[in-house]
Design a protein around this motif. Structure first.
Motif, PDB file in Angstrom:
ATOM      1  N   LEU A 119       0.751  -1.429   0.074  1.00  0.00           N
ATOM      2  CA  LEU A 119       0.113   0.129   0.024  1.00  0.00           C
ATOM      3  C   LEU A 119       1.216   1.178   0.061  1.00  0.00           C
ATOM      4  O   LEU A 119       0.628   2.385  -0.588  1.00  0.00           O
ATOM      5  N   LEU A 120       1.655   1.226   0.976  1.00  0.00           N
ATOM      6  CA  LEU A 120       2.851   2.106   0.954  1.00  0.00           C
ATOM      7  C   LEU A 120       3.600   2.503  -0.404  1.00  0.00           C
ATOM      8  O   LEU A 120       3.880   3.627  -1.127  1.00  0.00           O
ATOM      9  N   ASN A 121       3.517   1.902  -1.399  1.00  0.00           N
ATOM     10  CA  ASN A 121       4.071   1.755  -3.266  1.00  0.00           C
ATOM     11  C   ASN A 121       3.092   2.372  -3.606  1.00  0.00           C
ATOM     12  O   ASN A 121       3.390   3.193  -4.427  1.00  0.00           O
ATOM     13  N   ALA A 122       1.954   1.711  -3.835  1.00  0.00           N
ATOM     14  CA  ALA A 122       0.901   1.998  -4.469  1.00  0.00           C
ATOM     15  C   ALA A 122       0.073   3.200  -4.251  1.00  0.00           C
ATOM     16  O   ALA A 122       0.061   3.803  -5.649  1.00  0.00           O
ATOM     17  N   LEU A 123       0.167   3.866  -2.788  1.00  0.00           N
ATOM     18  CA  LEU A 123      -0.629   5.354  -2.764  1.00  0.00           C
ATOM     19  C   LEU A 123      -0.073   5.971  -2.908  1.00  0.00           C
ATOM     20  O   LEU A 123      -0.455   7.298  -2.404  1.00  0.00           O
ATOM     21  N   ALA A 124       1.451   6.099  -3.123  1.00  0.00           N
ATOM     22  CA  ALA A 124       2.844   6.876  -3.204  1.00  0.00           C
ATOM     23  C   ALA A 124       3.071   7.464  -4.889  1.00  0.00           C
ATOM     24  O   ALA A 124       3.320   8.565  -5.375  1.00  0.00           O
ATOM     25  N   THR A 125       2.367   6.709  -5.562  1.00  0.00           N
ATOM     26  CA  THR A 125       2.626   6.521  -7.593  1.00  0.00           C
ATOM     27  C   THR A 125       1.576   8.395  -7.549  1.00  0.00           C
ATOM     28  O   THR A 125       0.604   8.669  -6.982  1.00  0.00           O
ATOM     29  N   PRO A 126       1.949   8.914  -8.201  1.00  0.00           N
ATOM     30  CA  PRO A 126       1.238  10.005  -9.063  1.00  0.00           C
ATOM     31  C   PRO A 126       0.214   9.257  -9.864  1.00  0.00           C
ATOM     32  O   PRO A 126      -1.554   9.784  -9.848  1.00  0.00           O
ATOM     33  N   LEU A 127       0.246   8.490 -10.277  1.00  0.00           N
ATOM     34  CA  LEU A 127      -1.405   7.608 -10.829  1.00  0.00           C
ATOM     35  C   LEU A 127      -1.736   7.731  -9.752  1.00  0.00           C
ATOM     36  O   LEU A 127      -3.507   7.999 -10.506  1.00  0.00           O
ATOM     37  N   TYR A 128      -2.290   7.375  -8.700  1.00  0.00           N
ATOM     38  CA  TYR A 128      -2.716   7.054  -7.722  1.00  0.00           C
ATOM     39  C   TYR A 128      -3.197   8.478  -7.153  1.00  0.00           C
ATOM     40  O   TYR A 128      -4.435   9.043  -6.510  1.00  0.00           O
ATOM     41  N   ILE A 129      -2.273   9.694  -6.958  1.00  0.00           N
ATOM     42  CA  ILE A 129      -2.640  10.801  -6.572  1.00  0.00           C
ATOM     43  C   ILE A 129      -3.676  11.474  -7.857  1.00  0.00           C
ATOM     44  O   ILE A 129      -4.414  12.301  -7.106  1.00  0.00           O
ATOM     45  N   GLN A 130      -2.985  11.412  -8.440  1.00  0.00           N
ATOM     46  CA  GLN A 130      -4.210  12.033  -9.952  1.00  0.00           C
ATOM     47  C   GLN A 130      -5.385  11.256 -10.002  1.00  0.00           C
ATOM     48  O   GLN A 130      -5.811  11.564 -11.350  1.00  0.00           O
ATOM     49  N   ASN A 131      -5.446  10.265  -9.137  1.00  0.00           N
ATOM     50  CA  ASN A 131      -6.903   9.896  -9.252  1.00  0.00           C
ATOM     51  C   ASN A 131      -7.047   8.875 -10.186  1.00  0.00           C
ATOM     52  O   ASN A 131      -8.587   9.064 -11.061  1.00  0.00           O
ATOM     53  N   HIS A 132      -5.813   8.108 -11.025  1.00  0.00           N
ATOM     54  CA  HIS A 132      -6.351   7.454 -11.913  1.00  0.00           C
ATOM     55  C   HIS A 132      -6.378   5.532 -11.038  1.00  0.00           C
ATOM     56  O   HIS A 132      -6.415   4.485 -12.094  1.00  0.00           O
ATOM     57  N   LEU A 133      -5.826   5.777 -10.196  1.00  0.00           N
ATOM     58  CA  LEU A 133      -5.931   4.214  -9.603  1.00  0.00           C
ATOM     59  C   LEU A 133      -7.302   4.314  -8.759  1.00  0.00           C
ATOM     60  O   LEU A 133      -7.109   5.168  -7.665  1.00  0.00           O
ATOM     61  N   ARG A 134      -7.919   2.559  -8.377  1.00  0.00           N
ATOM     62  CA  ARG A 134      -8.715   2.655  -7.985  1.00  0.00           C
ATOM     63  C   ARG A 134      -7.797   1.236  -7.092  1.00  0.00           C
ATOM     64  O   ARG A 134      -7.376   0.629  -7.441  1.00  0.00           O
ATOM     65  N   VAL A 135      -7.748   0.597  -5.078  1.00  0.00           N
ATOM     66  CA  VAL A 135      -7.163   0.324  -4.371  1.00  0.00           C
ATOM     67  C   VAL A 135      -8.229  -0.413  -4.049  1.00  0.00           C
ATOM     68  O   VAL A 135      -8.735   0.306  -3.083  1.00  0.00           O
ATOM     69  N   PHE A 136      -8.578  -1.899  -4.018  1.00  0.00           N
ATOM     70  CA  PHE A 136      -9.048  -2.366  -3.206  1.00  0.00           C
ATOM     71  C   PHE A 136      -8.451  -4.021  -2.094  1.00  0.00           C
ATOM     72  O   PHE A 136      -7.439  -4.736  -2.933  1.00  0.00           O
ATOM     73  N   ILE A 137      -8.244  -3.865  -1.307  1.00  0.00           N
ATOM     74  CA  ILE A 137      -8.095  -5.078  -0.637  1.00  0.00           C
ATOM     75  C   ILE A 137      -8.953  -6.373  -0.303  1.00  0.00           C
ATOM     76  O   ILE A 137     -10.042  -5.848  -0.123  1.00  0.00           O
ATOM     77  N   HIS A 138      -8.395  -7.385  -0.712  1.00  0.00           N
ATOM     78  CA  HIS A 138      -9.234  -9.274  -0.296  1.00  0.00           C
ATOM     79  C   HIS A 138      -8.593  -9.810   0.246  1.00  0.00           C
ATOM     80  O   HIS A 138      -7.256 -10.292   0.183  1.00  0.00           O
ATOM     81  N   THR A 139      -9.565 -10.140   2.040  1.00  0.00           N
ATOM     82  CA  THR A 139      -8.481 -10.963   2.088  1.00  0.00           C
ATOM     83  C   THR A 139      -8.460 -12.360   2.329  1.00  0.00           C
ATOM     84  O   THR A 139      -9.476 -12.608   1.826  1.00  0.00           O
TER      85      THR A 139
END
Length: 228
Positions: free
Chosen positions: A69-89
């Motif tokens: 999550l630290l890696n994914a949510l630090a990307t420009p992709l997420y910051i600029q709202n081009h990425l949605r993240v979901f967690i399935h346990t």
């Protein structure tokens, strides 16, 4: 838009049969309850072995999710709202990650945040924005059908067909709502049920790369095709 699902993730409250093991007597005596403890192999290894948990080799590693999550949510992709993240346990809970979420870099603070989420089912910012939402008893198929609704689902595994990341990123850019699925567990493979939802199962290396490495490289290759 790209959807990232971190699936079969090693994130769960400690099972009661592990909690009751003799090696955890001091924890019980401290007054902690099971719902206040995440299953963690580094702390509960002997109890997990004694309890003979199903697929124990995939469980007890919440740190994998933290780093991913630290890696994914630090990307420009997420910051600029081009990425949605979901967690399935592993035990079929789903966590929806909102916009502008910043996870704590300290693992201990992350652990506390996840325990609060399991307890309260929602984490809301001071200004009322929904940051995280836990949907209990939600399987992978429901996650895809109800929340993601993707045009294509690509799963990543060492058992998949090899394809270069540059090519995968370019292909994903042609979809308005693509989805990639990466494991959040230390060993083994996706369950057959999860794999049944993949349109394609791909491999990006002949080595077993860690989840955060695949996530970082994949998101970067996708970014190159959609961000100026």
């Amino acid at each position: 838009m790209l959807n990232l699902i971190i699936a079969d993730t090693s994130l769960e409250i400690i099972p009661i049969n592990v909690f009751k093991h003799q090696s955890l007597k001091k924890i019980r005596n401290s007054g902690k309850k099971p719902e206040e403890i995440l299953l963690d192999r580094s702390l509960h290894h002997f109890a997990m072995m004694s309890a003979k948990l199903d697929e124990d080799y995939k469980r007890g590693r919440p740190d994998i999710l933290h780093i991913a999550l630290l890696n994914a949510l630090a990307t420009p992709l997420y910051i600029q709202n081009h990425l949605r993240v979901f967690i399935h346990t592993f035990d079929n809970n789903v966590i929806l990650v909102g916009k502008n979420v910043r996870f704590p870099k300290s693992y201990f603070r992350f652990e506390g945040l996840m325990l609060n989420l399991f307890r309260d089912k929602k984490i809301v910012s001071e200004d009322g924005q929904l940051l995280l939402e836990l949907r209990p008893n939600t399987n992978f198929g429901d996650l895809l059908k109800v929340f993601v609704k993707p045009e294509i689902v690509l799963g990543f595994s060492t058992t998949g067909t090899f394809k270069r990341l540059e090519s995968i990123g370019a292909d994903l850019a042609s979809y308005s709502n693509g989805c990639v699925v990466i494991g959040g567990f230390p060993k083994g493979h996706f369950s057959k049920n999860i794999e049944s939802y993949f349109d394609k199962k791909l491999s990006v290396s002949d080595m077993g790369l860690e989840s955060q490495i695949v996530i970082s490289r994949l998101l970067y290759e996708f970014e190159k095709n959609i961000l100026v």
